[in-house]
Design an enzyme around this catalytic site. Sequence first.
Site, PDB file in Angstrom:
ATOM      1  CD  GLU A  58      -1.794  -2.389   1.387  1.00 40.90           C
ATOM      2  OE1 GLU A  58      -0.647  -2.667   1.804  1.00 40.90           O
ATOM      3  OE2 GLU A  58      -2.677  -3.263   1.226  1.00 40.90           O
ATOM      4  CG  PHE A  84      -5.754  -3.766   4.006  1.00 41.33           C
ATOM      5  CD1 PHE A  84      -5.620  -4.256   5.294  1.00 41.33           C
ATOM      6  CD2 PHE A  84      -6.509  -4.494   3.104  1.00 41.33           C
ATOM      7  CE1 PHE A  84      -6.219  -5.446   5.664  1.00 41.33           C
ATOM      8  CE2 PHE A  84      -7.109  -5.681   3.468  1.00 41.33           C
ATOM      9  CZ  PHE A  84      -6.965  -6.167   4.754  1.00 41.33           C
ATOM     10  CG  HIS A 125     -11.258  -7.438   6.198  1.00 38.24           C
ATOM     11  ND1 HIS A 125     -10.486  -8.096   7.126  1.00 38.24           N
ATOM     12  CD2 HIS A 125     -10.708  -7.732   4.995  1.00 38.24           C
ATOM     13  CE1 HIS A 125      -9.526  -8.770   6.517  1.00 38.24           C
ATOM     14  NE2 HIS A 125      -9.637  -8.568   5.221  1.00 38.24           N
TER      15      HIS A 125
END
Lengths: 321, 388
Positions: A58, A84, A125
């Site tokens: 990322e 993320f 998530h």
Amino acid sequence: MSITYLEAIRLAQQEALASDPRVFLYGQDIGAFGGAFKATKGLHEAFPGRVIDAPISEDAMVGMAIGAAIEGMRPIIEMQFADFSSVGFNQIVNNAGTQFYRTDVPCPITVRLPSGGTPGSGPFHSQSLDSIYAHYPGLVILTPATVEDAYTMLLEAVQIDDPTLFCEHKYLYYHLKADALPDEALPVGRARIARPGIHATVVAYSAMVHESLRAAEELAAEGWQIEVVDLRSVKPMDTDTILGSVARTGRLLAVGETFPWGGATAEVISRVASEGFHLLDAPPQRLNSKDTPIPYHPNLWKVHRPTAQTIASSLRQLLRY
Amino acid sequence: MCYGRFRNVATDGLRPPAPPPPTNHSILTTRTHARILEGQTVIVPGTDLTGAFRDQYTRTYRHMLLARVLEDRLAAVYRAGGKIVGGVYVGRGQEAFSAALGVQLRKGHDVYGPLIRDQAGRIAFGEPILDAIRTYLGSIKGPMRGRDGNIHRGRPREGMPPMISHLGSFTAVINGMLMARRLQGREAERAVGGTGIGDGGLSTGAFHEALNQAAVERLPLVVAVANNQYAYSTPTSRQFACHDLIDRARGYGVRGQVVDGTDLAACLKAFTDAVQRARAGEGPQVVIGKLLRLSGHGEHDDASYVDPALRKGQAGRDCLEVAQTFLLDQDWATAAELSAWQREAESEVDAAFAIVYREALPDPYQESWQALSRADLVEGSSHAGPEL
């Protein structure tokens, strides 16, 4: 024809790629696979070489986007999950966010953040990071709550010359549908009155707009007319529309899905308290998720975040004051 | 001590006087090219010692010299107090390695991402020394206009963006600039991107991500790894456990070279080769320079933690003095010419400082206080304190 929030995001990217040769997409699994949520389905084939799979990096994904933007491109980065983006946090806030101020050269990157909770997604998530990014200078934070806004605001994000975080809510991906895509939209930075009312104002954004609308519906049965303001963008925040609404209702509840310490809802309360204190008939209230990691099991998750029920409950308390 | 005639060239007239030179200078007593070859491996076999190489070597030496003179002056101004705040970070001892990459790149064509100790590389790439002085002093005519300082400077639109302090994160930006050219269908232009990192920066996750990314995309990236033995005060033994940093390159599927970073001839050869390979489409290149930071981390740091044995070893040689010896031994320059170049560099720095000293400093009342280019998206200032 029925278009989902997710499909609107896919179509906006398709439109951006088709109309602007500077646009390219970069993210994990977004190529032939079409993305973890299929937000780029078919685009790899339709736009060869411009929908590019990234390694699980990322930081380097955002860094790559910054460099490409310097050279005149308009990258759209897909974070597989907003959570993320914390790995790319440094590039976003310290590199992209400082570039224009430091060098006078804008940094037109768009970072898509699939945000917010869905049942069973758990601590890593499910996060909403709008507020932590909004804390930093040099960034634009978009939080669309409707299919129409998902489409038009993503297209606008690509055109904005500054780093723009597009916080798309995963819970809305399939739940939300529209008959057609709009030809015009409110400008970025302008809030929307999602439901007019006179007794109290709820300021919300993203998925919380819909929970708030349900709460307003519930209270309508009890005789209360609740006004719901959809911020649309957390930064810039449309203080005028918020104050205008509070001027009509005298009562304020700010609702957000982020963790409770600080953040967009605290900013709403702060602005109204300092600029619209005389408008208030009751202490302004805020409602956020609980101050724990986001739990996995639906029994816990559905209580962790604000819901129509807890918003309605907060409103009843506010109205009793 | 045996610095002989060369010491004057290196240090005379500098303000302030240069610190005591390193103590191991047996090379400076070496008088013939043949003995250099045998004894010191100064010249990499196959190096072209004629014509173009001579020109490149001489030109690069003068970039190194200008960088040294400039940074010595910046350090002196900092120590005098008042004009430069925050710190001064110099590339003393790393000029050869830094400039040897910068001189390979063509401004307006290639991309360069200089790091902390790349003043010499910046000059070699074509950054005017005014940019450095203006940024250190905060002049509003500089590229950063007082909004950032010292080595955090650059001109993104001229192929040289500014680093941020978070090490490792710069490399992916260079990748992106190269990627853009690919996406724009400009690969035939054969532009390359050069950037620097150190033995400490290699430990960052960001650098790992970026070098892997460059390898996956097979980008024309050249990374100069200055192994200067210390990351601030931390020695390499606390930084990595691999036998040699060259092992890292192999791990990424990237071609790597190790070079004596104190030897300009070796550095030029290595970077010429690396840049040519990158231009030819062979993918990322890593060049690791073994050298020693001949300064503190910044000018506030006395570097008392540096192992004296390192100062005495090969890595502790002053690359500028090594180059001077080489130029004299090759008869590529006379002592008089070296002195003249030194005076020219001093005059250039004098003139640049004189210009900047007359320039305006940033005015908080004139400052836009605006971090977005889109003025209509900037929020009102009422939540960020009262108007001045």
